[in-house]
Design an enzyme around this catalytic site. Structure first.
Site, PDB file in Angstrom:
ATOM      1  N   SER A  44       0.864  -1.170   0.092  1.00 24.68           N
ATOM      2  CA  SER A  44       0.066  -0.185  -0.087  1.00 24.68           C
ATOM      3  C   SER A  44       0.728   1.263   0.190  1.00 24.68           C
ATOM      4  CB  SER A  44      -0.932   0.048   1.264  1.00 24.68           C
ATOM      5  OG  SER A  44      -1.958  -0.912   1.095  1.00 24.68           O
ATOM      6  N   CYS A  45       1.958   1.115   0.762  1.00 25.09           N
ATOM      7  CA  CYS A  45       2.718   2.608   0.768  1.00 25.09           C
ATOM      8  C   CYS A  45       3.414   2.615  -0.466  1.00 25.09           C
ATOM      9  CB  CYS A  45       3.603   2.290   1.962  1.00 25.09           C
ATOM     10  SG  CYS A  45       2.956   2.295   3.553  1.00 25.09           S
ATOM     11  N   THR A  46       4.102   1.522  -0.963  1.00 22.30           N
ATOM     12  CA  THR A  46       4.668   1.696  -2.390  1.00 22.30           C
ATOM     13  C   THR A  46       3.690   2.002  -3.371  1.00 22.30           C
ATOM     14  OG1 THR A  46       6.002  -0.220  -1.773  1.00 22.30           O
ATOM     15  CG2 THR A  46       5.957   0.325  -4.050  1.00 22.30           C
TER      16      THR A  46
END
Length: 154
Positions: A44-46
């Site tokens: 999700s962060c990527t």
């Protein structure tokens, strides 16, 4: 939690190259999109960070700089940046001082246990250093496009 209309809390943190970046250095010159995300390299962060990076030029055309912040160290940020070709500055808040100042260091319930972590949040700060938007607990998918629309309205 911070509210629109408040002055953005100032800070200085090191970037992935261990160079200091101060929020105040953009005052009077550029808008700032400040995104807090939990961890480098997670799916999700990527997705979120690379999506903002992919729109970097569109933000730049609107006099806006993109800055990502989490509690990981500069070396992890450098590896993350280099692996994914990320164009935005990634700042290291290892002590969590800025995360707490912006109200993104919050308790979460994970598997029945209370744990603290960074709540994915984005702040749009105008050239005068005023918070125009404070978005807490955001969803990564499509978030960059949503924030770009907010910046276009500045």
């Amino acid at each position: 939690m911070l509210k629109p209309g408040q002055p953005a809390p100032d800070f200085e943190l090191p970037d992935a190259d261990m160079e200091p970046v101060a929020l105040s250095s953009f005052r009077g010159q550029r808008h700032v999109v400040l995104l807090f995300y939990p961890k480098d390299g997670t799916p999700s962060c990527t997705l979120e960070v690379t999506d903002f990076s992919d729109h970097d030029q569109e933000f730049a055309r609107r006099d806006c700089v993109l800055i990502g912040v989490n509690r990981e160290d500069c070396l992890k940020h450098a590896d993350f940046r280099d692996e994914h070709g990320i164009a935005l500055s990634l700042l290291s808040d290892v002590e969590g001082v800025v995360c707490k100042r912006y109200g993104v260091w919050q308790a979460k319930e994970v598997d029945g246990q209370k744990r603290y972590g960074v709540v994915r949040s984005t702040f749009v700060i105008d050239k005068a250093g005023t918070l125009r938007h404070a978005l807490y607990d955001v969803t990564p998918r499509g978030h960059a496009a949503e924030v770009l629309r907010l910046v276009q309205a500045l």
